[in-house]
Design a protein around this motif. Structure first.
Motif, short mmCIF file in Angstrom:
data_model
loop_
_atom_site.label_atom_id
_atom_site.label_comp_id
_atom_site.label_asym_id
_atom_site.label_seq_id
_atom_site.Cartn_x
_atom_site.Cartn_y
_atom_site.Cartn_z
N ARG A 1 30.25 53.71 38.46
CA ARG A 1 29.83 53.52 37.03
C ARG A 1 28.96 54.94 36.73
O ARG A 1 28.31 55.32 37.85
CB ARG A 1 28.81 52.40 36.61
CG ARG A 1 28.49 52.01 35.13
CD ARG A 1 28.11 50.69 35.09
NE ARG A 1 26.62 50.49 35.66
CZ ARG A 1 26.44 49.81 36.60
NH1 ARG A 1 27.25 49.36 37.21
NH2 ARG A 1 25.08 49.66 36.83
N HIS A 2 28.97 55.26 35.53
CA HIS A 2 28.26 56.57 35.34
C HIS A 2 27.09 56.42 34.24
O HIS A 2 27.39 55.70 33.44
CB HIS A 2 29.40 57.55 34.72
CG HIS A 2 28.73 58.79 34.50
ND1 HIS A 2 28.36 59.38 33.09
CD2 HIS A 2 28.60 59.99 35.18
CE1 HIS A 2 27.66 60.51 33.34
NE2 HIS A 2 27.88 61.09 34.54
N GLU B 1 28.40 48.34 44.52
CA GLU B 1 28.15 48.87 43.36
C GLU B 1 27.47 50.22 43.35
O GLU B 1 26.61 50.20 44.01
CB GLU B 1 26.85 47.73 42.67
CG GLU B 1 26.85 48.10 41.05
CD GLU B 1 25.99 47.43 40.39
OE1 GLU B 1 25.57 47.56 39.18
OE2 GLU B 1 25.34 46.43 41.29
N VAL C 1 26.47 53.64 41.36
CA VAL C 1 25.89 54.16 40.03
C VAL C 1 25.85 55.67 40.23
O VAL C 1 24.73 56.21 41.18
CB VAL C 1 24.78 53.53 39.37
CG1 VAL C 1 24.43 54.21 38.21
CG2 VAL C 1 25.09 52.07 39.17
N LYS D 1 23.78 47.56 45.90
CA LYS D 1 23.77 48.63 44.64
C LYS D 1 23.17 50.02 45.18
O LYS D 1 22.07 50.04 45.89
CB LYS D 1 23.15 48.10 43.70
CG LYS D 1 23.05 49.21 42.31
CD LYS D 1 22.37 48.35 41.13
CE LYS D 1 22.33 49.36 39.99
NZ LYS D 1 21.77 48.90 38.97
N GLU E 1 18.77 51.49 35.72
CA GLU E 1 19.71 51.46 36.95
C GLU E 1 19.13 51.27 38.33
O GLU E 1 19.37 50.70 39.33
CB GLU E 1 20.56 52.71 37.05
CG GLU E 1 21.69 52.69 35.69
CD GLU E 1 22.72 51.57 35.73
OE1 GLU E 1 22.88 50.82 36.72
OE2 GLU E 1 23.55 51.69 34.75
#
Length: 322
Positions: free
Chosen positions: A42-43, A26, A28, A2, A57
């Protein structure tokens, strides 16, 4: 894995998003408003100043790469300089607060900084032990503020109390990618229009790094825990501005480049709503710590990098400029 990218909607963020999405990581992105980004990203909304739901996050993330900060491609008015300072310092502080509050903090925090922190020089190149700028007697006084921004940016990183997270300050040179709207796009436009000649004699140095090598260097830093503190992200062979543009013109097949005086550079920068410091300051920076740690560059020289970037740019579909 991530990865969290505060301010990850710009040029460097786009590079990292594409690579990590392709790997199946992942990804972000933190930004001030929802963005239309590629699938797999992802935002989360943040303001770059205060803690909020976005801070969750970072809990359990493997790495955070903070790219947040107002662009330097603007006029250096008092208001814009304050915004550059505040956006960098405040976002760094709040990322540190979020990491400190995390139950499972990221192992690595890669914090964007800038090679502009070094003194203007046409002498020996600066590695990470090079002279910090701000006191050069031969440069405009307002250039000192750019160095002050860089120093306070890194100070905010140093002051963050995150003992479980390794911190690296990324002193990045100009990042060259074929994408529209970036610095390579601007330089290429000048070269193709015959305007890419020497500026103010062209003896000032240009430090740069190919986007592919920047991504590889961040991977290297993430997997080499002995590296912390400031690290220069720059190719090992900076060239003068005159030679940089001569190579780029030749690569585009444009043999002629009109020279520009110092006042012409200032007038042109004014018309483009940017600042002549970006053209006139001599940034001669080398990646001392990366090389000593064993990192190898895919594009260590400008002729090779320019050829790769021009070929990729030619392959891009035509469309509106970013």
């Amino acid at each position: 894995m991530k990865i969290v990218l505060p301010g990850g909607t710009g040029q460097v963020g786009a590079l990292l998003r594409r690579v990590h999405v392709a790997r199946g990581d992942e990804v972000v992105v933190l930004s001030r408003r929802p963005e239309r980004l590629e699938p797999g990203v992802r935002h989360a909304v943040w303001d770059g100043r205060t803690l909020g739901a976005w801070a969750g996050e970072l809990d359990g993330a493997d790495v955070v790469v903070n790219l947040a900060g107002r662009t330097v491609n603007c006029r250096y008015t008092d208001a814009n300089l304050r915004q550059m300072m505040d956006s960098r310092v405040q976002s760094t502080r709040v990322v540190g607060q979020a990491i400190a509050a995390a139950a499972r903090p990221p192992a690595t925090w890669l914090q964007m900084s800038t090679a502009t922190v070094y003194a203007d020089t046409r002498g020996p190149a600066h590695d990470e032990d090079g002279e910090i700028g701000g006191a050069e007697p031969h440069v405009p006084l307002y250039w000192e503020y750019s160095v002050r921004i860089a120093r306070r940016w890194e100070q905010a990183l140093q002051e963050a109390d995150v003992p479980a997270t390794r911190k690296v300050a990324l002193r990045a040179a100009m990042v060259m990618t074929p994408d529209r709207g970036g610095v390579f796009d601007v330089l290429s436009t000048m070269a193709r229009l015959g305007l890419g000649g020497p500026v103010a004699g062209g003896g000032q140095y240009v430090s740069w790094v190919h986007g592919d090598d920047l991504v590889r260097a961040l991977d290297f830093l993430r997997t080499h825990p002995q590296l912390s503190g400031p690290v220069n992200l720059a190719a090992p062979h900076p060239l003068t501005q005159a030679e940089t543009m001569r190579v780029l013109r030749r690569t585009w097949g444009r043999p002629v480049g009109l020279p520009a005086t110092r006042w012409m550079a200032r007038a042109g920068a004014l018309a483009l709503r940017t600042d002549a410091e970006l053209l006139l300051k001599s940034r001669r920076v080398v990646p001392g710590r990366l090389l000593r740690a064993g990192f190898t560059f895919t594009h260590p020289t400008w002729p090779d990098a320019a050829a790769d970037l021009v070929a990729r740019r030619r392959a891009l579909p035509r469309g509106p400029r970013a």
